[in-house]
Design a protein around this motif. Structure first.
Motif: not given
Lengths: 316, 312, 354
Positions: A127, B288-289, A120-121, B285, A123-124, B291
């Motif tokens: 971004g 990701g969040g 998850g992080t 973002t 990707a986050a 998930l």
């Protein structure tokens, strides 16, 4: 050097020997320096990843943390071009620490699997890196010479220059080695990875150990972001650190660290980093056609794994 | 374990409501069905990945398997093979590539992460070595499956639904499925109980490969060309979907239903953001969040269930 | 437990079906109208620019070209970039934009052919498709027009000439490109190879072409490899900004550039290529790169915006004029060239900011 490190070393020697036969220029100072230029980035991040994997976890977001830190530090330098270098490195460390702490918080307090959190992080944070950069990249004019010079000047031994970045990376490796081998914290890291329940019963606070390793891993990735800027002279939000996590994990695993935790060594990881750096440089020096490079990379990794398994079985 | 699908389900409903507020162009069932064709391959591979992860393993090579099979199939068609033969060939090839993974993991006892990391590079590497920068064009007769509608539903989506039914039944209603769960929970206990652990693992990876093979045909038909650089990064998408669906990465937990709902959720969120012109960086973002949120919610849900069960 | 599972299954299906059926029929009925003739309904023409990827300063500059004329042309302009430059990363964006009512799609294609089907579907819905900077080589029928920076067939020879001049027309040189399948890269390299046949370059030899995949790490390693493999190398050409930036750093580190610390007694290795000025300011100041070339990406944006706004259907031979920019002719395969190659060096680099 233990059994598994010995195998990794043997494989390295074999690979260099075979490649060197085909292309003797491999052993020229310039090629050795080329390999040594790959080392610092992989090594620093791999040390953090080693800590995390030893506790039985994993951190896939390190590439994105590297990118975020690279852009962040670049923006700081853009605003303050004459910032003293130690502060620049500290800034990278701090940014990485903050992001790593976020990972740590979600993993420890949210009780979520590290694989999931860091996917998850991954990707986050990427971004956020794009958002932070506002669509621009950090160009060479924004990075001071005092930083980039660290990538190619240093201590010269026998015509081969060990860059300051490499020395920094080896220092971190040494610190990791000392921490793992001689401190209570280090012992707790191993204990947590070998048997989490037993560790808890012994009174080891798994939460704080876990928190620490993810935070440290992030901090080291942040430091690597500064090293990235030093090495390449520019930072692009999309490519900085992209797909780096797989390279680092491969380096750690090939070096004999068990991916389920509890077993591994700094020496093994160093050998793994060296092996991967060699592979990348050899691919270019041997003139392997660009279309065959990925295949070669995969075959080498597979052979490395098979060799490790075979030797383990033979000796076990 | 059975209560896990509720999380992606609830998120899906919330997501749908939010998405419809974001953009008036979103709630168009024909459009959503059309978009689903972009995710058909991901969905099929996720169905099989559910088995892999439940058994305590992982398969990073799915994207590369898909691409290699897609390129090989395209070459066969270009060489004049008939469509039915190529369909069979693709399924066999995909299954084979998957079985190789399975064999390395089961018989040589190599960690699946490393093995599939290697085959991920090898399979795609073969495709690149074979084709170089060139594309292979597919014959007109083969392309456009994603535009073909039966009962107003795109065929790839129907294929996916059928695969869901079959894999769901296998996972939750057969002895084999129970074996997969058992291996993931404790491989040692399973071996002592006399379960054919090695054979099961090989079949699980072979199944993953089979889905890649079918996916390869779908992507060939959708794009009309085969290249070595297609579907990059798809393996991470697949793993994300399976995990959001409730599968535990340590093995022993998961469900087909959860995976399917998670797939819809991811599809929905990405499509909604796309249609609402949300920039790519923000999309990253959010995904990701999402998930993390999904799994957090799942954990909370479990906590709640345990408490209410205790009260009962 | 069983009830929960059934509930979990039914909930979303019900929600989607209920929501979808209600809106679905009216949406599909009205969309073809909306995307077909905005002028008729009095709305602004919706133009969307889909670059190769996000965080790329080159495309940010192209977008600036659009933005500068958006107001005067009365278009509703938006940039939607995919997160990565993969072959298929733009497919979803194309579909979403068409659904969102875009009238004109301007795209820098990540792949010459993977987008064919998606673009055809867009065209069927009345959307105009223009490619910018990166065309659908070999698949031009899937787009209405292309705006390319400058005549591609001229770039190869121009780059070769620039390198040759700085090399004094003799010596070994190498090319560091991007990915093996980048169509514009390959076109330019072919142009260089053809130009090499000219006797002016008889004393020069192309020793190797390496690919850095537009990745800094790989590009640097390949550049270092060139220095090791070819001790008599006199020049490097990198027609991609990532490759050029990475090689400039490698060359600086090695000290082998003309006038550099390790270049005593030898002429030094010359470096040139294509890049945006901002990325090269430091290298030029230090003398690592004497000169390099590019065009102003914003020009492409301005022209594409004009074409899109006027919903022009062009064919080879047409000419049109953009106020303030000049006259443009539509060439073969509906290609329009935005301008000519600019050469940057110490004397003019500070005038530019992109």
């Amino acid at each position: 050097m233990g059994k598994r490190e010995g195998i990794a070393f043997g494989f390295l020697v074999l690979l260099s020997g075979v490649a060197g036969l085909k292309e003797p220029r491999l052993f020229q100072p310039q090629s050795i320096e080329s390999v040594l230029l790959w080392m610092p980035l992989i090594t620093v991040v791999a040390m953090g990843q080693l800590l995390v994997i030893l506790t039985g976890g994993i951190d896939l977001s390190i590439g994105s943390i590297l990118g975020f830190s690279g852009i962040g530090v670049g923006l700081v330098l853009k605003a303050n071009p004459h910032l003293p270098l130690p502060i620049v490195f500290l800034a990278g460390l701090a940014i990485g620490l903050a992001l790593g702490a976020f990972n740590a918080a979600v993993i420890v307090w949210g009780k979520i699997s590290p694989l999931i959190v860091t996917i998850g992080t991954l990707a986050a944070f990427r971004g956020l890196t794009f958002i932070l950069s506002k669509g621009d990249q950090i160009d060479s004019s924004m990075i001071p010479d005092s930083l980039t010079v660290l990538a190619h000047s240093g201590i010269t031994i026998a015509h081969v220059t060990l860059s300051w970045l490499l020395i920094l990376a080896l220092t971190i490796a040494l610190i990791t080695f000392a921490t793992l081998g001689f401190t209570t914290f280090g012992r707790n890291v191993f204990a947590l990875g070998s048997n989490a329940d037993a560790a808890r019963l012994r009174g080891i606070s798994s939460g704080s150990v876990q928190f620490a390793v993810y935070a440290i891993c992030g901090a080291l990735a942040g430091l690597a972001g500064v090293m990235y800027a030093s090495r390449f002279g520019f930072v692009n939000p999309g490519s900085a650190g992209s797909s780096f996590e797989l390279t680092v994990i491969a380096a750690v695993a090939i070096g004999g660290t068990k991916l389920t935790g509890g077993s591994g060594s700094v020496l093994g990881v160093l050998l793994g980093c060296l092996l991967l750096s060699c592979i990348n440089v050899f691919l270019s020096l041997l003139g392997i056609d660009a279309n065959y490079q990925m295949l070669t990379y995969g075959l080498v990794i597979l052979i490395a794994i098979l060799t490790d398994a075979a030797a383990r079985r033979g000796k076990a | 374990m059975k209560d896990r699908p509720i999380v992606p389900a609830v998120l899906l409903v919330i997501g749908t409501i939010l998405a419809s507020r974001l953009s008036p162009h979103f709630l168009d069932i024909h459009y959503l069905l059309d978009t689903s064709t972009l995710y058909a391959e991901t969905g099929l591979m996720a169905l099989a990945m559910t088995f892999v992860i439940i058994s305590g393993n992982i398969d990073l090579s799915v994207g590369s398997n898909l691409v290699l099979t897609a390129c090989l199939s395209a070459k066969l068609l270009a060489a004049g093979w008939g469509i039915p033969s190529v369909v069979v060939a693709a399924c066999l090839m995909g299954t084979c590539f998957g079985a190789i993974n399975g064999w390395l993991v089961a018989k040589l006892k190599l960690p699946s992460f490393l093995v599939t990391l290697g085959t991920m590079a090898i399979y795609r590497g073969i495709a690149q070595a074979m084709l170089g920068p060139a594309s292979v064009k597919l014959p007109k007769a083969f392309t456009g499956l994603d535009q073909l509608l039966w009962f107003k539903i795109p065929v790839p989506f129907l294929i996916f639904l059928f695969a869901t039914l079959v894999t769901g039944l296998i996972l939750h209603r057969t002895v084999f499925g129970r074996w997969v769960f058992s291996i993931g929970t404790s491989e040692r206990a399973s071996t002592y109980s006399g379960l054919p652990v090695d054979r099961t693992k090989i079949i699980v990876f072979a199944l993953s490969g089979l889905m890649c093979g079918i996916g390869a045909l779908l992507i060939d038909s959708r794009l009309g060309v085969a290249r070595h650089d297609l579907a990059r990064g798809i393996e991470l998408d697949v793993i994300t979907v399976v995990v959001v669906g409730g599968a535990a990465i340590t093995g022993g937990k998961g469900s087909t239903l959860g995976t399917v709902l998670a797939l819809f959720l991811v599809m929905l969120v990405r499509t909604a953001m796309g249609v609402a012109n949300v920039k790519a960086e923000y999309q990253l973002t959010v995904i990701g969040g999402l998930l993390i949120l999904a799994v957090l919610a799942g954990n909370l849900g479990q906590l709640f269930n345990r408490r209410s069960a205790a009260r009962r | 437990m069983n009830f929960q599972r059934k509930f979990a299954l039914l909930l979303p299906i019900l929600a989607l079906v209920a929501a979808g059926c209600g809106k679905g029929s009216t949406e599909t009925a009205s969309s073809p109208e909306a995307s077909g003739s905005p002028a008729a309904t009095g709305e602004k023409v919706k133009v969307v620019f889909i670059p190769k990827n996000t965080g790329n300063p080159y495309f940010t500059q192209v977008a600036k070209g659009f933005e500068s004329s958006a107001a005067s042309l009365g278009i509703d302009f938006n940039t939607q970039a995919p997160a990565t430059g993969d072959a298929t990363s733009q497919l979803e964006v194309i579909k979403n934009q068409v659904q969102g009512g875009a009238n004109v799609i301007v795209i820098s294609a990540n792949s010459p052919d993977a987008l064919n089907e998606a673009l055809d579907q867009a065209k069927e819905k009345g959307v105009e498709v223009i490619t910018v900077d990166s065309d659908l080589t070999g698949n031009e029928s899937h787009r209405d027009a292309a705006v390319l920076p400058t005549d591609f067939s001229k770039i190869g020879p121009a780059q070769l000439e620039l390198l040759a001049k700085t090399m004094n027309y003799e010596g070994e040189f190498a090319i560091l490109s991007a990915t093996t399948d980048a169509p514009n890269q390959n076109a330019w390299i072919e142009g260089m190879k053809t130009a090499m046949k000219n006797p002016t370059y008889a004393k020069m030899k192309l020793v190797e072409i390496v690919y850095g995949d537009d990745e800094p790490q790989k590009s640097s390693t390949e550049a270092e490899g060139l220095l090791t493999k070819h001790p008599n190398l006199r020049g490097i050409l990198s027609p991609t900004s990532v490759g050029l930036a990475a090689t400039a750093q490698v060359l600086e580190n090695s000290g082998l550039y003309p006038g550099g610390p390790k270049a005593t007694g030898r002429p030094g290795i010359v470096l040139t290529g294509l890049s945006t000025p901002n990325q090269m300011k430091k290298a030029v100041a230090k003398g690592v790169v004497a000169s390099f070339q590019l065009w102003d990406p914003a020009d492409m944006g301005t022209i594409a915006a004009y074409l899109g706004a006027k919903k022009m259907k062009v064919k080879p031979g047409d000419t049109f004029e953009i106020p303030g920019k000049g006259k443009f002719t539509v060439g073969e395969k509906n290609v329009i060239y935005a301008g000519s190659l600019l050469t940057f060096d110490k004397t003019n680099i500070d005038k530019y900011d992109f």
